[in-house]
Design a protein around this motif. Structure first.
Motif, mmCIF file in Angstrom:
data_model
loop_
_atom_site.group_PDB
_atom_site.id
_atom_site.type_symbol
_atom_site.label_atom_id
_atom_site.label_comp_id
_atom_site.label_asym_id
_atom_site.label_seq_id
_atom_site.Cartn_x
_atom_site.Cartn_y
_atom_site.Cartn_z
ATOM 1 N N ARG A 78 21.208 1.954 3.373
ATOM 2 C CA ARG A 78 22.501 2.597 3.124
ATOM 3 C C ARG A 78 22.385 4.114 3.286
ATOM 4 N NH1 ARG A 78 24.248 -0.272 -2.404
ATOM 5 N NH2 ARG A 78 25.755 1.448 -2.370
ATOM 6 N N ILE A 79 21.936 4.535 4.450
ATOM 7 C CA ILE A 79 21.681 5.953 4.686
ATOM 8 C C ILE A 79 22.969 6.768 4.616
ATOM 9 C CG2 ILE A 79 21.817 5.942 7.206
ATOM 10 C CD1 ILE A 79 19.226 7.781 7.029
ATOM 11 N N ARG A 80 24.083 6.192 5.017
ATOM 12 C CA ARG A 80 25.368 6.908 4.933
ATOM 13 C C ARG A 80 25.720 7.208 3.474
ATOM 14 N NH1 ARG A 80 27.941 10.726 6.995
ATOM 15 N NH2 ARG A 80 29.893 10.848 5.934
ATOM 16 N N ASP A 81 25.476 6.230 2.601
ATOM 17 C CA ASP A 81 25.702 6.450 1.168
ATOM 18 C C ASP A 81 24.760 7.517 0.620
ATOM 19 O OD1 ASP A 81 27.713 4.524 1.102
ATOM 20 O OD2 ASP A 81 26.347 2.926 0.450
ATOM 21 N N ALA A 82 23.521 7.533 1.123
ATOM 22 C CA ALA A 82 22.560 8.553 0.706
ATOM 23 C C ALA A 82 23.037 9.942 1.126
ATOM 24 C CB ALA A 82 21.179 8.260 1.286
ATOM 25 N N LEU A 83 23.580 10.032 2.324
ATOM 26 C CA LEU A 83 24.106 11.306 2.808
ATOM 27 C C LEU A 83 25.315 11.738 1.975
ATOM 28 C CD1 LEU A 83 23.488 13.418 4.955
ATOM 29 C CD2 LEU A 83 24.997 12.176 6.501
ATOM 30 N N ASP A 84 26.167 10.789 1.620
ATOM 31 C CA ASP A 84 27.303 11.099 0.741
ATOM 32 C C ASP A 84 26.816 11.599 -0.615
ATOM 33 O OD1 ASP A 84 29.079 10.326 2.732
ATOM 34 O OD2 ASP A 84 29.447 8.333 1.855
ATOM 35 N N LEU A 85 25.756 10.993 -1.123
ATOM 36 C CA LEU A 85 25.193 11.431 -2.402
ATOM 37 C C LEU A 85 24.631 12.850 -2.293
ATOM 38 C CD1 LEU A 85 24.569 10.540 -5.336
ATOM 39 C CD2 LEU A 85 22.328 9.854 -4.504
ATOM 40 N N VAL A 100 15.080 15.638 -1.315
ATOM 41 C CA VAL A 100 16.226 14.759 -1.051
ATOM 42 C C VAL A 100 16.545 14.793 0.441
ATOM 43 C CG1 VAL A 100 18.691 14.413 -1.464
ATOM 44 C CG2 VAL A 100 17.181 14.955 -3.383
ATOM 45 N N TYR A 101 16.572 15.998 1.006
ATOM 46 C CA TYR A 101 16.784 16.122 2.451
ATOM 47 C C TYR A 101 15.703 15.361 3.212
ATOM 48 C CZ TYR A 101 20.539 19.606 2.540
ATOM 49 O OH TYR A 101 21.744 20.247 2.436
ATOM 50 N N ASN A 102 14.472 15.473 2.765
ATOM 51 C CA ASN A 102 13.359 14.816 3.448
ATOM 52 C C ASN A 102 13.524 13.300 3.473
ATOM 53 O OD1 ASN A 102 10.608 14.906 4.677
ATOM 54 N ND2 ASN A 102 10.154 13.682 2.851
ATOM 55 N N ILE A 103 13.985 12.735 2.383
ATOM 56 C CA ILE A 103 14.180 11.283 2.328
ATOM 57 C C ILE A 103 15.208 10.856 3.375
ATOM 58 C CG2 ILE A 103 15.073 9.395 0.889
ATOM 59 C CD1 ILE A 103 13.871 11.054 -1.540
ATOM 60 N N ILE A 104 16.267 11.634 3.499
ATOM 61 C CA ILE A 104 17.305 11.307 4.482
ATOM 62 C C ILE A 104 16.789 11.522 5.900
ATOM 63 C CG2 ILE A 104 19.593 11.960 5.323
ATOM 64 C CD1 ILE A 104 20.303 12.503 2.335
ATOM 65 N N ILE A 105 16.069 12.608 6.115
ATOM 66 C CA ILE A 105 15.473 12.863 7.433
ATOM 67 C C ILE A 105 14.552 11.710 7.823
ATOM 68 C CG2 ILE A 105 13.811 14.334 8.662
ATOM 69 C CD1 ILE A 105 15.104 16.727 7.083
ATOM 70 N N ASP A 106 13.722 11.283 6.893
ATOM 71 C CA ASP A 106 12.809 10.169 7.151
ATOM 72 C C ASP A 106 13.584 8.894 7.478
ATOM 73 O OD1 ASP A 106 10.123 9.053 7.262
ATOM 74 O OD2 ASP A 106 10.621 8.025 5.384
ATOM 75 N N GLY A 107 14.693 8.685 6.790
ATOM 76 C CA GLY A 107 15.526 7.518 7.080
ATOM 77 C C GLY A 107 16.063 7.535 8.492
ATOM 78 N N TYR A 108 16.518 8.700 8.934
ATOM 79 C CA TYR A 108 17.025 8.794 10.310
ATOM 80 C C TYR A 108 15.899 8.647 11.334
ATOM 81 C CZ TYR A 108 21.817 9.860 9.043
ATOM 82 O OH TYR A 108 23.097 9.775 8.569
ATOM 83 N N ILE A 109 14.729 9.187 11.038
ATOM 84 C CA ILE A 109 13.595 9.014 11.953
ATOM 85 C C ILE A 109 13.246 7.530 12.066
ATOM 86 C CG2 ILE A 109 11.115 9.418 12.230
ATOM 87 C CD1 ILE A 109 11.625 12.272 11.123
#
Length: 143
Positions: A78-85, A100-109
């Motif tokens: 649910r990366i979109r929800d993570a980005l919303d958070l 927090v940014y790193n977790i999302i970056i890793d998700g997109y990678i």
């Protein structure tokens, strides 16, 4: 209990002390409960704990709260929800957190969406004057 995989026992203890015994939980207690639900793959329950914490208004979520929640959302796909958070965290004045940014970056990678990963990284460099080098490691490991 969390490390031993006894997630239901950890939740039961939280409920006993903080719900039935009317002891006021602190941010560490909430973060442990959020982490417990994430470890048990119950990200919706973790998000409910977050919303309950916000409703109580005793204190604001910490950077650790957002790290646990973001990690759980990304792990659940649910990366979109993570980005919303992340946006909610910034709008609430919590400040940008490089992990927090790193977790999302890793998700997109992991989704092989390098363009979006770099967009999030560029946002990070504008929002955080000092950011953790773990972000660079994430890009290197992704390559």
């Amino acid at each position: 209990m969390v490390q031993a995989g006894r997630h239901d026992d950890a939740v039961a203890l939280f409920e006993f002390f903080f719900c039935r015994s009317n002891i006021v939980p602190n941010i560490i207690s909430y973060n442990t409960l959020i982490h417990t639900h994430n470890e048990a793959a119950r990200v919706d329950d973790a998000m409910q704990v977050y919303h309950d914490m916000l409703k109580s208004m005793r204190f604001s979520p910490s950077a650790v709260s957002y790290r646990h929640l973001t990690k759980g959302l990304v792990a659940a796909g649910r990366i979109r929800d993570a980005l919303d958070l992340l946006r909610e965290m910034l709008n609430q004045g919590a400040g940008a957190d490089s992990l927090v940014y790193n977790i999302i970056i890793d998700g997109y990678i992991n989704l092989d969406n390098w363009g979006r990963a770099f967009e999030i990284f560029n946002e990070l460099t504008k929002k955080c004057l000092v950011y953790d080098g773990v972000v660079h490691t994430t890009f290197i490991e992704g390559y």
